[in-house]
Design a protein around this motif. Sequence first.
Motif, short mmCIF file in Angstrom:
data_model
loop_
_atom_site.label_atom_id
_atom_site.label_comp_id
_atom_site.label_asym_id
_atom_site.label_seq_id
_atom_site.Cartn_x
_atom_site.Cartn_y
_atom_site.Cartn_z
N LEU A 83 0.81 -1.21 0.00
CA LEU A 83 0.00 0.00 0.00
C LEU A 83 0.85 1.26 0.00
N HIS A 85 0.31 5.01 1.57
CA HIS A 85 -0.52 5.74 2.53
C HIS A 85 -0.26 7.22 2.41
N PRO A 105 -9.30 3.53 1.32
CA PRO A 105 -9.32 4.61 0.32
C PRO A 105 -10.24 5.73 0.82
N PRO A 106 -10.08 6.95 0.42
CA PRO A 106 -9.21 7.41 -0.65
C PRO A 106 -7.81 7.82 -0.18
N HIS A 107 -7.45 7.55 1.06
CA HIS A 107 -6.16 7.97 1.60
C HIS A 107 -5.12 6.86 1.55
N LEU A 109 -3.66 3.68 -1.29
CA LEU A 109 -3.71 3.18 -2.65
C LEU A 109 -3.07 1.80 -2.72
N GLN A 110 -3.80 0.85 -3.29
CA GLN A 110 -3.26 -0.49 -3.53
C GLN A 110 -2.31 -0.42 -4.71
N ASP A 155 -12.18 11.19 -3.30
CA ASP A 155 -12.74 9.92 -3.73
C ASP A 155 -11.61 9.08 -4.33
N ALA A 156 -11.94 8.06 -5.11
CA ALA A 156 -10.94 7.14 -5.65
C ALA A 156 -9.91 7.83 -6.55
N ARG A 158 -8.30 10.52 -5.72
CA ARG A 158 -7.37 11.25 -4.85
C ARG A 158 -5.94 10.71 -5.02
N THR A 160 -3.91 7.87 -7.34
CA THR A 160 -4.03 6.98 -8.49
C THR A 160 -2.65 6.54 -8.95
#
Length: 168
Positions: A83, A85, A105-107, A109-110, A155-156, A158, A160
């Motif tokens: 992840l 973070h 998410p949104p903080h 990311l995989q 949201d998603a 944020r 990417t």
Amino acid sequence: VPTGLAADKDGSHLVVVSSDFDFAFDSGAVLVADLNDLRPKLGAADDLVEKPWQSAIKIPPLGDRPVITDDGTVFVVTRGGNLLHELQLDGGDLSCGDGDSCTLPPHVLQLGANDPDRTVIFPNADETDVGVRGLITHLSSAQAEIFNFDPAVDDAKRLTVERDVIFL
């Protein structure tokens, strides 16, 4: 076990990532020390500060070196879950934007590859650029991922990852 550290832009706060390499706690932490408070307490080789931490946040295990932007955004990768973070450092207080959990998410990311290791952020091209662009390398892969962070979005979009990867 401390695995990485960084000072904020003005050198007043030290951010330390602590991991769980012995798997005793199944988590890691990001801790913040107020350097302006600590400096007068240090001087001799045997000086000891009993409570150095001003703030702390729990994260998954196997975290690595933090990277701090000029505005106090802290990025930390964790191999526990692969992840990225996004944390906020505000006057020594650390938060993860979504309350108690710094794993949603949104903080968070995989990432696409295993064992994220180094994170580098790129300077903005000009004053009109908003957000952050960075690169993450991986211990178990020649793949490096480029990520984007837009603080104006919650949201998603944020955090990417760009579709194109770099192979080293």
